[in-house]
Design an enzyme around this catalytic site. Structure first.
Site, PDB file in Angstrom:
ATOM      1  N   GLY A  36      -8.123  -3.687 -54.284  1.00  0.00           N
ATOM      2  CA  GLY A  36      -7.566  -3.430 -52.823  1.00  0.00           C
ATOM      3  C   GLY A  36      -8.780  -3.630 -51.767  1.00  0.00           C
ATOM      4  O   GLY A  36      -8.520  -4.245 -51.028  1.00  0.00           O
ATOM      5  N   HIS A  37      -9.884  -2.986 -52.400  1.00  0.00           N
ATOM      6  CA  HIS A  37     -11.081  -3.446 -51.673  1.00  0.00           C
ATOM      7  C   HIS A  37     -11.384  -4.859 -51.243  1.00  0.00           C
ATOM      8  O   HIS A  37     -11.584  -5.286 -50.092  1.00  0.00           O
ATOM      9  CB  HIS A  37     -12.569  -2.812 -52.088  1.00  0.00           C
ATOM     10  N   GLY A 147      -7.130  -0.550 -45.259  1.00  0.00           N
ATOM     11  CA  GLY A 147      -5.862  -0.614 -46.040  1.00  0.00           C
ATOM     12  C   GLY A 147      -4.763   0.256 -45.511  1.00  0.00           C
ATOM     13  O   GLY A 147      -5.041   1.529 -45.160  1.00  0.00           O
TER      14      GLY A 147
HETATM   15  P1  AMP Z   1     -12.434   3.772 -49.601  1.00  0.00           P
HETATM   16  O1  AMP Z   1     -13.543   3.341 -50.355  1.00  0.00           O
HETATM   17  O2  AMP Z   1     -11.724   4.852 -50.389  1.00  0.00           O
HETATM   18  O3  AMP Z   1     -12.911   4.599 -48.426  1.00  0.00           O
HETATM   19  O4  AMP Z   1     -11.660   2.708 -49.136  1.00  0.00           O
HETATM   20  C1  AMP Z   1     -12.169   1.592 -48.368  1.00  0.00           C
HETATM   21  C2  AMP Z   1     -11.063   0.955 -47.666  1.00  0.00           C
HETATM   22  O5  AMP Z   1     -10.175   0.166 -48.803  1.00  0.00           O
HETATM   23  C3  AMP Z   1     -10.051   1.647 -47.016  1.00  0.00           C
HETATM   24  O6  AMP Z   1      -9.715   0.932 -45.716  1.00  0.00           O
HETATM   25  C4  AMP Z   1      -8.908   1.890 -47.790  1.00  0.00           C
HETATM   26  O7  AMP Z   1      -7.773   2.190 -47.075  1.00  0.00           O
HETATM   27  C5  AMP Z   1      -8.879   0.711 -48.336  1.00  0.00           C
HETATM   28  N1  AMP Z   1      -7.981   0.622 -49.635  1.00  0.00           N
HETATM   29  C6  AMP Z   1      -8.353   1.645 -50.932  1.00  0.00           C
HETATM   30  N2  AMP Z   1      -7.550   1.206 -51.601  1.00  0.00           N
HETATM   31  C7  AMP Z   1      -6.591   0.290 -51.280  1.00  0.00           C
HETATM   32  C8  AMP Z   1      -5.614  -0.379 -51.922  1.00  0.00           C
HETATM   33  N3  AMP Z   1      -4.886   0.054 -53.134  1.00  0.00           N
HETATM   34  N4  AMP Z   1      -4.985  -1.517 -51.208  1.00  0.00           N
HETATM   35  C9  AMP Z   1      -5.547  -1.888 -50.078  1.00  0.00           C
HETATM   36  N5  AMP Z   1      -6.787  -1.281 -49.481  1.00  0.00           N
HETATM   37  C10 AMP Z   1      -7.123  -0.184 -50.020  1.00  0.00           C
END
Ligand code: AMP
Length: 279
Positions: A36-37, A147
């Site tokens: 996702g990242h 995301g």
């Molecule tokens: P985090 O590390 O959880 O703060 O996420 C960092 C970025 O990755 C944020 O913009 C999230 O929305 C995005 N993100 C997390 N999981 C996913 C996913 N499954 N698909 C797309 N983007 C994601």
């Protein structure tokens, strides 16, 4: 790929690329990276000359100290994945590099602060805004990629950028899912094998919502999903709502011809998971 840990080295790199008039895409993360990242890095690479990913577990956005303590960290694997993705710069600061002066500011995001994640995680979005305002000012990106998985966060970030009058575009990217539909999340790695199986119910419920959205009222869909959730021991629902995608006000009545988004948060054991789907 260059890995930077101080504000000073970051500033030097940013100045250099601004002098060369290169556009910069920014992907803020808390590490424990997954596909996702990486999809955000790929989006950034498609539309910017250079891409920068930050890895920083921001203590200020955790309303639950246990959640912060158990948050997964895998810096070596993260750097490997980023190198592989073609990311150009990584900013991996200590907290003292991010919060160089006492944090005084309090943000007001109106309704966004008081519904869904806002009401369940008091102070969370203020903490997100505190870190992002600092990172945006230090990185000075042309575009920042987030995301849709954290839909409410995207709305908050757009509001923050407007409030601070920052010259950058906030781009929302699609949710990347596992084979069984579960939205990828750093927190998934904390699930036991049996919890991971239970978590697969979340995308299944979102499919039911999609099926019902054409014929059923928002209230009926909510009743149906709450019924489904109550049938699965081991899942503790936090919320399920169908909202206006612009401001997250709760919708009622028929959804025909109206933009809508279904948002869900549940605990699977001790792990809190969220998901959403635009209808
Ligand atoms: P985090 O590390 O959880 O703060 O996420 C960092 C970025 O990755 C944020 O913009 C999230 O929305 C995005 N993100 C997390 N999981 C996913 C996913 N499954 N698909 C797309 N983007 C994601």
């Amino acid at each position: 790929m260059q890995v930077l840990t101080t504000r000073q080295s970051l500033g030097e790199h940013i100045n250099e690329l601004k002098n060369r008039q290169l556009t910069l895409g920014f992907v803020p993360t808390m590490g424990a990276l997954h596909q996702g990242h990486i999809s955000l890095i790929e989006s950034s690479k498609l539309s910017c000359d250079l891409s920068l990913c930050s890895i920083f577990v921001n203590p200020r956005q955790f309303n639950d100290p246990n959640d912060l303590a158990r948050y997964p960290r895998s810096p070596e694997k993260d750097l490997e994945m980023l190198k592989h993705s073609g990311c150009d710069l990584v900013f991996m600061p200590e907290a003292s590099e991010v919060y160089t002066e006492p944090v005084k500011e309090n943000y007001d995001f109106g309704l966004l602060d008081s519904v869904l994640e806002g009401s369940r995680r008091p102070g969370h979005f203020n903490g997100v805004a505190q870190v992002l305002s600092r990172l945006f000012k230090a990185v000075m990106p042309d575009k920042a990629f987030f995301g849709q998985k954290d839909y409410q966060q995207v709305l908050v970030v757009k509001k923050l950028v407007k409030q601070l009058n920052l010259p950058l575009e906030v781009i929302s990217c699609p949710i990347i899912r596992e084979n069984d539909g579960l939205a990828m999340s750093s927190r998934n790695s904390l699930l036991s094998v049996s919890e991971r199986k239970l978590a697969a119910n979340i995308p299944r419920w979102m499919e039911i919502v999609q099926e019902l959205a054409g014929t059923q009222s928002a209230e009926n869909i909510k009743l149906r999903i709450e019924g489904e959730m109550s049938l699965v021991p081991g899942i503790i629902p936090e919320y399920f709502e169908i909202c206006d995608p612009e401001d997250l006000s709760i919708l009622q009545g028929s959804l025909k011809g109206r933009p809508a988004i279904a948002l869900i948060a549940v605990f699977v054991g001790k792990i809190r998971l969220i998901d959403n789907c635009l209808l």
